[in-house]
Design a protein around this motif. Structure first.
Motif, PDB file in Angstrom:
ATOM      1  N   ASN A 162      39.497  37.958  41.439  1.00 15.42           N
ATOM      2  CA  ASN A 162      39.045  39.302  42.122  1.00 15.42           C
ATOM      3  C   ASN A 162      40.180  39.660  43.005  1.00 15.42           C
ATOM      4  OD1 ASN A 162      36.377  40.434  41.509  1.00 15.42           O
ATOM      5  ND2 ASN A 162      35.944  38.321  42.249  1.00 15.42           N
ATOM      6  N   VAL A 206      41.500  42.017  46.446  1.00 18.73           N
ATOM      7  CA  VAL A 206      40.805  42.703  47.531  1.00 18.73           C
ATOM      8  C   VAL A 206      41.644  44.304  47.396  1.00 18.73           C
ATOM      9  CG1 VAL A 206      40.800  42.729  49.860  1.00 18.73           C
ATOM     10  CG2 VAL A 206      41.237  40.477  48.639  1.00 18.73           C
ATOM     11  N   LYS A 259      32.193  42.133  49.547  1.00 19.46           N
ATOM     12  CA  LYS A 259      33.706  42.274  49.025  1.00 19.46           C
ATOM     13  C   LYS A 259      34.430  43.153  49.808  1.00 19.46           C
ATOM     14  CE  LYS A 259      32.905  41.288  44.063  1.00 19.46           C
ATOM     15  NZ  LYS A 259      32.207  39.939  44.134  1.00 19.46           N
TER      16      LYS A 259
END
Ligand SMILES: *[C@@H]1O[C@H](CO)[C@@H](O)[C@H](O)[C@H]1NC(C)=O
Ligand SMILES: *[C@@H]1O[C@H](CO)[C@@H](O)[C@H](O)[C@H]1NC(C)=O
Length: 272
Positions: free
Chosen positions: A81, A83, A117
């Protein structure tokens, strides 16, 4: 008779080839190579959150107005993933005792919540953050001035001990001696006698600690361990184009190279 003999030799050779695998020798032990993530330009500034088994790092982007991107990789599922919400993020550090992740970017220090997240700005900084290290508090270095700061409760202050020197990468051992690098080499600030010792003249491009507080660094041609008792550096492995490294809980070595993010795991089944 002769024919049978040759056939046996040929079979044995095929067998050996099958057991041969891609890897390196680290500390005299075979380690197999596994590519965890490809298609990353210069994966830099590794740090592992040992609680969630997540690797944080940054890489170079070719997007207009942004040079670096912070990202993370789950070391079990290999889920990758980025940021989002932090522009030009470069540095990361983990407070392992409290499971807190810190990220550093162009103008600030952020905390990062892996569940939501979400990144939260903890404090703005006047300079770009280059690298971060956590040891009873958050330390970071800046670019291009190469100054070292200590960050607490939204406030940052120069680290007194390093006020008179440039430092691009920093790390602290369990006795709070400070290791730092700049373009001249790798140094150690001895806390008890306040002296700066030269450990090496290598070009250092990454530095961090393992789960036990032992310190490691990378140069473009390999990964090294710092012996904090003898003040020596020990080469673990020679590799080409290394940008950063980190050590997993089981001792496996993660590194960023031109291939992407690679894991070297100890194996006794393998012949190089
Ligand atoms: C790097 O640090 C050492 C030790 O403080 C210092 O002597 C040296 O001048 C520094 N190098 C640069 C380029 O500032
Ligand atoms: C730091 O300095 C003290 C006092 O000179 C010395 O006894 C000690 O060995 C040094 N420590 C390291 C790890 O270099």
């Amino acid at each position: 008779m002769m024919l049978v003999y040759f056939a046996v030799i040929a079979l044995a050779t095929v067998h050996a080839v099958e057991e041969k695998c891609d890897g390196v020798t680290i500390n005299g032990l075979m380690h197999t190579k596994e590519v965890l993530k490809t298609n990353l330009d210069s994966p830099y500034q590794f740090s592992i959150d040992y609680t969630t088994n997540t690797l944080f790092f940054s890489y170079s982007t070719h997007i207009k107005d942004q040079r670096f991107q912070l990202a993370y990789l789950n070391l079990e599922s290999k889920e990758f993933n980025i940021v989002s919400g932090i522009k030009d993020g470069f540095a990361s550090a983990v407070d392992q005792d409290n499971g807190k992740v810190y990220l550093g970017a162009k103008g600030g220090v952020y905390s990062f919540n892996l569940k939501t997240k979400e990144a939260n700005l903890l404090g703005s900084t006047s300079q770009n953050i280059w690298q971060m290290f956590y040891k009873d508090g958050l330390y970071y270095s800046t670019y291009p001035k190469e100054e070292v700061y200590f960050f607490k409760d939204g406030v940052y202050n120069r680290v007194e001990e390093l006020k008179d020197t440039r430092a691009m990468l920093i790390a602290l051992d369990d006795n709070k001696n400070i290791y730092f690098s700049n373009s001249s080499g790798l140094y150690k600030y001895n806390k008890s006698n306040k002296e700066i010792l030269t450990l090496g003249v290598d070009v250092v491009n990454g530095m961090n600690s393992d789960a036990n507080g032992k310190l490691y660094f990378t140069s473009p041609n390999g990964i090294f361990r710092i012996n904090d008792k003898l003040n020596t550096i020990e080469r673990l492995v020679t590799l080409e184009n290394v940008y950063g490294a980190a050590i997993e809980k089981d001792g496996s070595v993660l590194c960023g190279t031109d291939e992407g993010i690679i894991r070297f795991k100890k194996s006794d089944k393998c012949n190089l």
